[in-house]
Design an enzyme around this catalytic site. Structure first.
Site, PDB file in Angstrom:
ATOM      1  N   ASP A 313       0.856  -1.188   0.000  1.00 31.61           N
ATOM      2  CA  ASP A 313       0.000   0.000   0.000  1.00 31.61           C
ATOM      3  C   ASP A 313       0.886   1.229   0.000  1.00 31.61           C
ATOM      4  O   ASP A 313       1.904   1.255   0.671  1.00 31.61           O
ATOM      5  CB  ASP A 313      -0.883   0.006   1.256  1.00 31.61           C
ATOM      6  CG  ASP A 313      -2.099  -0.861   1.057  1.00 31.61           C
ATOM      7  OD1 ASP A 313      -2.573  -0.941  -0.085  1.00 31.61           O
ATOM      8  OD2 ASP A 313      -2.551  -1.462   2.048  1.00 31.61           O
ATOM      9  N   GLU A 354      -1.285  18.709   7.063  1.00 31.19           N
ATOM     10  CA  GLU A 354      -0.796  19.533   5.962  1.00 31.19           C
ATOM     11  C   GLU A 354      -0.403  20.908   6.477  1.00 31.19           C
ATOM     12  O   GLU A 354       0.662  21.425   6.153  1.00 31.19           O
ATOM     13  CB  GLU A 354      -1.873  19.693   4.863  1.00 31.19           C
ATOM     14  CG  GLU A 354      -2.078  18.469   3.998  1.00 31.19           C
ATOM     15  CD  GLU A 354      -3.054  17.484   4.602  1.00 31.19           C
ATOM     16  OE1 GLU A 354      -3.522  17.722   5.730  1.00 31.19           O
ATOM     17  OE2 GLU A 354      -3.338  16.458   3.960  1.00 31.19           O
ATOM     18  N   PHE A 381      -9.052  25.827   9.434  1.00 35.00           N
ATOM     19  CA  PHE A 381      -9.372  25.093   8.214  1.00 35.00           C
ATOM     20  C   PHE A 381     -10.702  24.377   8.392  1.00 35.00           C
ATOM     21  O   PHE A 381     -10.977  23.778   9.418  1.00 35.00           O
ATOM     22  CB  PHE A 381      -8.262  24.089   7.920  1.00 35.00           C
ATOM     23  CG  PHE A 381      -8.502  23.334   6.647  1.00 35.00           C
ATOM     24  CD1 PHE A 381      -8.138  23.884   5.420  1.00 35.00           C
ATOM     25  CD2 PHE A 381      -9.117  22.087   6.661  1.00 35.00           C
ATOM     26  CE1 PHE A 381      -8.367  23.200   4.255  1.00 35.00           C
ATOM     27  CE2 PHE A 381      -9.355  21.397   5.487  1.00 35.00           C
ATOM     28  CZ  PHE A 381      -8.973  21.960   4.275  1.00 35.00           C
ATOM     29  N   GLU A 384     -15.689  22.800   4.454  1.00 34.21           N
ATOM     30  CA  GLU A 384     -16.599  23.506   3.561  1.00 34.21           C
ATOM     31  C   GLU A 384     -15.868  24.639   2.829  1.00 34.21           C
ATOM     32  O   GLU A 384     -16.016  24.808   1.625  1.00 34.21           O
ATOM     33  CB  GLU A 384     -17.790  24.107   4.314  1.00 34.21           C
ATOM     34  CG  GLU A 384     -18.628  23.112   5.102  1.00 34.21           C
ATOM     35  CD  GLU A 384     -18.028  22.834   6.478  1.00 34.21           C
ATOM     36  OE1 GLU A 384     -17.939  23.759   7.292  1.00 34.21           O
ATOM     37  OE2 GLU A 384     -17.615  21.665   6.706  1.00 34.21           O
ATOM     38  N   ARG A 386     -12.512  25.085   2.751  1.00 31.97           N
ATOM     39  CA  ARG A 386     -11.221  24.619   2.268  1.00 31.97           C
ATOM     40  C   ARG A 386     -10.178  25.729   2.316  1.00 31.97           C
ATOM     41  O   ARG A 386      -9.329  25.865   1.450  1.00 31.97           O
ATOM     42  CB  ARG A 386     -11.336  24.022   0.855  1.00 31.97           C
ATOM     43  CG  ARG A 386     -12.244  22.794   0.851  1.00 31.97           C
ATOM     44  CD  ARG A 386     -12.212  22.079  -0.447  1.00 31.97           C
ATOM     45  NE  ARG A 386     -12.826  22.904  -1.473  1.00 31.97           N
ATOM     46  CZ  ARG A 386     -12.489  22.871  -2.747  1.00 31.97           C
ATOM     47  NH1 ARG A 386     -11.537  22.071  -3.151  1.00 31.97           N
ATOM     48  NH2 ARG A 386     -13.104  23.634  -3.623  1.00 31.97           N
ATOM     49  N   ASP A 526      -9.488  -5.633   2.897  1.00 32.72           N
ATOM     50  CA  ASP A 526      -8.264  -6.279   2.438  1.00 32.72           C
ATOM     51  C   ASP A 526      -8.340  -7.798   2.582  1.00 32.72           C
ATOM     52  O   ASP A 526      -7.511  -8.513   2.017  1.00 32.72           O
ATOM     53  CB  ASP A 526      -7.058  -5.808   3.267  1.00 32.72           C
ATOM     54  CG  ASP A 526      -6.579  -4.435   2.843  1.00 32.72           C
ATOM     55  OD1 ASP A 526      -6.742  -4.118   1.643  1.00 32.72           O
ATOM     56  OD2 ASP A 526      -6.056  -3.704   3.689  1.00 32.72           O
TER      57      ASP A 526
END
Lengths: 686, 569
Positions: A313, A354, A381, A384, A386, A526
């Site tokens: 992954d 981020e 942040f 809605e 962004r 998985d």
């Protein structure tokens, strides 16, 4: 109820020494117990040796009672028994080491009791954990140990899983979703959980692994079976060669005693590998445990050595789970420092990974210092909008998704500067995510967010390639992003926008082409792929479904562990092959020791074959038998440790091992038998 | 050893080397059912045969029905040949008026030719009618070789295919091997033989007046044709009792070279065919190199031992000829005799141009040992190839684990089942050779047949069973084999060596064919490298030869050392 706090012992990181006293003493006892022919029958080579040893013992008794060379036959008999004992001892030591490692796991699981929910009223009664059945529902309060593997059906709690993972930070377990699986022996720290038991005690992972280590219950793996057939075949061939020799010698005027024929037989049959075979298998399992991986079948460990393709992954394995700021790209007229400062301001209120990575990049690489003023208002942040940002001293700094920022700055998409649009395009094309930064109506530039490939991962993939293993990255990203990361990480192939079904289909396709696949996973979705893969490694933190479908469980939940697992599998097979080669190559010297000894009285000319210059026929035969027994003991550490694996490609590996174990196996016994002969002569043993 | 001697040896091996590729490619086309330059002539004949026999050439067989077809054909061949031998007095083409062959000899001979052994407990020119030679023995010379080739092709396809249920069609392989390979080559070689002076006639004999004025009856017959298939099909059964030492079977140095070339080329080329058909020519070359190294070593050892000669004779001043010439034809000398001895035993041919029993201890050890290695250098047509593949399977299994993977050969994983069949096959030689030798060595009736007592006598017995079980057919000489004991037990040894080996091989082929062909990767054990060649040689020597060391020590080895010590038996 929770009075019996089993101490939560972390996994044994320390490996017991080869001849640790705590292991040695029980191993010696166990070695004798293993002489039971019913148990020894599983090992044809050593079983034959035992029969021969018993036969020579009878001859020794006959010699003793009726006059004969009892000194010689007695010594041969003794060394034949030692040969058998050394073999059973090797297995016992391997088992002992495995048990020592498993015991701490087991200790955490013993003495547990369970509060079973009985009846619809919700009343509970306490029963021993071992009495639990699949489907039983138990309640575990804070501070109590979870009595068995199961699934949370009600409640949310933090759980200390250090008993099985060695990781001290508690984890959250809750009903529904991917975090519902709990393991027996772990401790609930807060709140309470209602758990449905999914595994009957005695068949949970740890129990299954312990069963794999204990010799009597151990199932032979496919490769062990094939090797056993080879060894049995060789034993049969030498049995023919030795029994017919009696007739040939008779023709030639030599009456061979059963004692010397027995000695010849036992030295020729592959006792070295026969004696160490099961120890090698157990040691392979032990090595996995040392890497905090529990295998549910020996077959899986072996298959790991054969793996052709690794399915990994992307998220969490190849890259850090989240995107990180990598670059600031200012528009003309704005300096990098200016953009970095604005980005920092705009991200102060952004608690997402981020956002934090932008702060880290600005203060770190770009050397912007944190603002000293207090902002007038912060805009955190939100999904809605962004956007995030800050209003301070009349400035309104924002950063966020490109269209959101453009809307904030009231700039039409086409009206944005060409350089800005070019930068956005460039970032998107390389698989990154562009964020825009604006100060009021002024567009400052672009932040380049990207998936950061874990350091060192590229080297690991290069190592896999050297081993002949293809790495395939699986990701939900679009093909462009996937390709960019794939090339950066150095994987051989990638599967973009992959659904669990795609994964399963990919595995099946590869398997049809004759390839063996390994993968790891943790989610319930998985599970089918984990079950289909030849080596499926589930994360301990994963769901119960994933753990049940897989044939290995990684207690550390580290997806890159696959690489170690493959190496352990290869090491296991290599050790077997090397010792087999060694064992067979040994025979040449033994012929040169024993054949001239048998016939030199009839044909003195055959003394020319006594290239080792052994003292007398009897000392030659005894020396060969002694060497044959001692070599088993000498090789126990190698069998347990395994032959070192180097990712240098098959041809180079073969050259090296063939040189060491093939040529070494030819030459060593010439020296060894000569030395034993010198000792035997010096001690006047014959 | 002389330069000329080595040149003869080198010329032969070079000629075979040149022939291997074209012949190998041709056979690959034939057995893949592709059109080839013979198709225009032979294809109608081929389909005619299928129509006649009611064989559907397009229908392939699984390993079990392939094996049953092979066994059924062999049983029928045995019954037919046995009947011909037992009834030859009543059959045509018996100008010498030979009597029916006695039962035990007929059994031994029928089995011998059926199994491509061609052990001969009779003198051809004094026992067999032309009909028996042509319709009986020569037919089996063809079809026993074709049967071996068919089995080898079945095994080859097992490696070439992925997840296949079938191995080909036995009747088709048998027909093609005979029609496209053995027949044309035999015609070609027979013509060369006639040119070098071999007789080809249906006359029984001619009477000559000798220089002293005496009358001598010289046996004749269709020699060239039988000689051709004797070599092409690695049969080795000579027309005459002394085989290729007879001036009518092998008159000149040139015919000698053609003889050896004919027997060596098809078996060697089949190894190339294997490489071609499994899609890895390098594999074919690697196997050929391993064969060549062992075979040339064998030739060199015999040559060296024979030129060294016997020091006892030398000490008596009897070393005039230089080395040992006992039992050799002067027109061939030591080099060509050594070459023939090693090649005929490395192959499962069994023809001889010198008496192996008269070789020195060491010189006699080599031919015996080459057979005991399993007849893989390069062995009989077909049978050598499949035995070699069994060794390759064992090699990758023993050493392949050392690269840390489940062993695989040509992309096929080697598991317990393959191991079981390979070991079953490999067990046959020691069981048959050592078992029968040990019993014979203790049995007065068997010991009575020995020509020379002592270690040499043991060598005689050991060689006989080695030759029989290895389906070689050459004799050491000295042993009177035409007794009920030897006729029967040698016959059994031949049957074991043939069928108890071939059946596990076909079973293994079935198991291998069903497996997926794994593509090679950097982690795959490469089986076309010098390293693999060395490994294969080691495995052939250790697994194939080592168990015979004690027996050899009591025969030729003790003879050798005793000779050096000045002792004879």
């Amino acid at each position: 109820m929770s009075s019996q706090h089993a101490t939560t012992a972390p996994l044994p990181a320390e490996t017991p020494g080869f001849f640790d006293r705590a292991i040695l003493a029980p191993a010696i006892v166990s070695a004798f117990k293993k002489l039971d022919p019913r148990q020894l029958m599983r090992n044809p080579v050593i079983f034959v040796t035992e029969i021969v040893a018993a036969l020579v013992t009878l001859l020794f008794l006959r010699d003793l009672l009726f006059g004969g060379d009892a000194g010689f036959s007695g010594q041969i008999a003794a060394w034949l028994w030692f040969t058998v004992l050394f073999a059973t001892f090797a297995e016992a030591v391997a088992e002992g080491r495995g048990k020592a490692q498993a015991d701490s796991l087991k200790r955490a699981r013993s003495d547990l009791s369970a509060r079973l929910v009985s009846g619809d009223a919700g009343g509970t009664r306490t029963i021993p954990a071992t009495a639990l059945a699949v489907g039983d529902i138990v309640i575990v309060e804070a501070g109590e140990l979870i009595p068995g593997d199961g699934e949370v059906i009600e409640g949310i709690a933090s759980v200390n899983e250090s008993a099985v993972t060695g990781e001290s930070a508690p984890v959250i377990r809750e009903s529904g979703g991917d975090r519902s699986a709990v393991t027996g022996g772990t401790q609930v720290l807060s709140d309470h959980l209602k758990i449905r038991i999914t595994v009957a005690p005695g068949s949970s992972f740890v129990d299954r692994m312990i069963a794999l280590i204990e010799g009597a219950k151990r199932q032979k793996t496919p490769n062990e079976i094939a090797l056993s057939i080879l060894l049995s075949g060789l034993t049969l061939i030498f049995l023919i060669a030795v029994t017919t020799l009696w007739g040939l010698a008779g023709y030639s005027g030599t009456v061979l005693s059963v004692t010397v024929l027995a000695a010849l037989l036992v030295t020729l049959i592959p006792t070295t590998i026969g004696g160490l075979l099961s120890a090698i298998g157990i040691a392979g399992m032990n090595r996995l445990v040392r890497f905090n991986v529990i295998a549910t079948s020996g077959r899986a460990v072996e298959a790991a050595g054969d793996v052709d393709t690794l399915l990994l992954d992307k998220t969490g394995t190849i890259t850090f789970g989240n995107r990180m700021a990598a670059d600031f790209l200012p528009v003309p007229g704005v300096t990098e420092a200016e953009l970095a400062e604005a980005a920092l301001l705009a991200s102060l209120a952004d608690e997402t990974p981020e956002g934090r990575s932008i702060v880290a990049l600005a203060t770190g690489e770009y050397g912007v210092s944190n603002p000293s003023f207090a902002p007038d208002a912060t805009i955190p942040f939100a999904a809605e909008t962004r956007l995030s940002g800050v209003d301070a001293g009349g400035r309104r700094v924002r950063k966020g998704a490109v269209d959101a920022v453009l809307r904030f700055a009231d700039i039409a998409k086409d009206a944005a500067p060409a350089e800005f649009r070019a930068a956005v395009d460039r970032v998107a094309r390389t698989g990154g995510t562009p964020l825009a930064v604006a100060d009021g109506q002024r567009l400052l530039g672009v932040i380049h967010l990207k998936d950061v490939v874990k350091p060192g991962i590229k080297e690991r993939f290069a190592r896999m390639r050297a081993m002949g293993i293809r790495t395939v990255m699986v990701t939900g990203d679009n093909p462009v992003t996937a390709a960019a990361i794939a090339s950066e990480a150095g994987v051989d192939d990638f599967l973009a926008q992959a659904t669990p079904e795609d994964k399963l289909a990919y595995i099946r396709r590869e398997q049809r082409g004759g390839r063996l696949i390994a993968m790891c996973g943790d989610g319930t979705n998985d599970a089918p792929a984990l079950a289909q893969a030849d080596v499926g490694v589930a994360m301990q933190t994963g769901t119960q479904a994933a753990r049940e479908a897989a044939n290995m469980v990684d207690l550390d939940s580290s997806p890159t562990k696959l690489i170690e697992i493959v190496e352990i599998g290869k090491q296991l097979l290599m050790t077997r092959g090397s010792l087999t080669t060694f064992s067979i190559a040994n025979d040449v010297a033994k012929y040169f020791a024993i054949i001239p000894a048998l016939f030199v009285t009839t044909y003195p000319a055959l003394g020319a074959l006594n290239v080792m210059g052994l003292a007398s026929p009897q000392s030659a035969i005894l020396s060969a038998v002694i060497f044959n027994a001692l070599i088993i003991v000498a090789l126990i550490p190698l069998a347990l440790k395994g032959v070192a694996y180097r990712p240098v490609g098959a041809a180079a590996l073969l050259r090296r091992n063939l040189f060491v174990y093939g040529l070494g196996g030819l030459a060593l016994p010439f020296v060894g038998i000569k030395l034993v002969d010198l000792a035997v002569t010096a001690l006047h043993l014959v | 050893m002389t330069l000329i001697g080595w040149l003869q040896i080198a010329v032969l091996f070079l000629a075979v080397l040149v022939a291997v590729k074209p012949l190998g490619l041709y056979m690959a086309r034939v057995f893949s059912g592709e059109r080839n330059f013979m198709s225009r002539v032979l294809a109608p004949v081929e389909t005619g045969f299928y129509r006649l026999a009611g064989v559907d050439a397009g229908k392939e067989q699984g390993w079990l029905s392939y094996t049953f077809a092979m066994l059924a054909f062999s049983v029928a061949g045995f019954v037919a040949l046995y009947a011909i031998l037992r009834l030859q007095a009543f059959l045509p083409l018996n100008p010498q008026g030979f009597a029916n062959v006695p039962p035990d000899l007929a059994f031994n001979t029928a089995v011998s030719f059926l199994t491509n052994t061609n052990w001969q407990n009779y003198g051809g020119e004094s026992t067999m009618s032309h009909f028996s030679q042509m319709a009986g023995l020569t037919v089996q010379n063809f079809v026993s070789a074709a049967t071996s080739i068919a089995i080898a092709m079945a095994l080859t396809r097992a490696f070439a295919r992925s997840k296949a249920a079938t191995l080909g069609n036995f009747w088709v392989d048998l027909t093609r091997a005979t029609l496209y390979v053995l027949l044309p080559l035999s015609v070609f070689v027979a013509l060369i033989f006639v040119a070098t002076g071999l007789p080809q006639t249906l006359d029984a004999s001619m009477t000559a007046t000798t220089l002293e004025g005496g009358r001598q009856v010289i046996a004749l017959g269709p020699v060239a044709s039988q000689e051709a298939i004797k070599q092409i099909g690695t049969n080795g059964g000579g027309f005459f009792n002394v085989n290729a030492a007879h001036p009518f079977e092998n008159p000149t140095a040139l015919s000698n070279l053609v003889n050896i070339f004919a027997m060596l080329s098809v078996s060697s080329a089949l190894v190339y065919t294997f490489g071609q058909m499994v899609g890895d020519r390098r594999q074919g070359w690697a196997l050929l190199v391993a064969i060549a190294i062992l075979l040339i070593a064998g030739v060199g050892a015999v040559y060296w031992a024979e030129t060294q000669g016997n020091p006892i004779l030398a000490s008596l001043g009897l070393h005039a000829g230089g080395g040992n010439m006992e039992g050799k034809e002067v027109r061939f000398g030591q080099a060509a005799s050594a070459l023939y001895a090693a090649v005929t035993t490395g192959l499962s041919n069994g023809g001889v141009n010198a008496m192996h029993g008269s070789l020195t201890g060491l010189g006699g050890l080599v031919p015996m040992f080459l057979i005991q290695l399993g007849e893989v250098l390069p062995g009989g047509v077909g049978s050598g190839l499949y035995a070699l593949v069994v060794f390759a399977v064992l090699s990758v299994f023993v050493a392949g684990l050392m690269v840390g993977r489940t062993p695989e050969l040509l992309g096929k994983k080697i598991d317990g089942r393959e191991m079981k069949y390979a070991m079953l096959a490999v067990l046959i030689l020691p069981a048959a050779i050592l078992g029968f030798t040990a019993v014979s060595a203790m049995l007065p009736v068997a010991v009575a047949s020995i020509g020379t007592p002592g270690p040499h006598g043991l060598s005689e017995i050991l060689y006989a069973y080695t030759s029989a079980a290895g389906n070689n057919g050459s004799a050491f000489g000295g042993l009177s084999g035409n007794t009920p004991w030897y006729n029967t037990t040698l016959g059994i040894a031949m049957l074991l060596g043939r069928f108890a080996y071939a059946i596990p091989v076909l079973a293994m082929a079935g198991s291998i064919a069903a497996k997926v062909k794994t593509p090679a990767s950097g982690g795959t054990f490469p089986t076309h490298t010098p390293l693999f060649v060395g490994l294969l040689i080691g495995i052939i020597l250790i697994l194939g030869g080592l168990q015979f060391f004690p027996a050899l020590a009591l025969g030729p080895i003790v003879e050798h050392f005793a000779m050096l010590a000045g002792q004879t038996f």
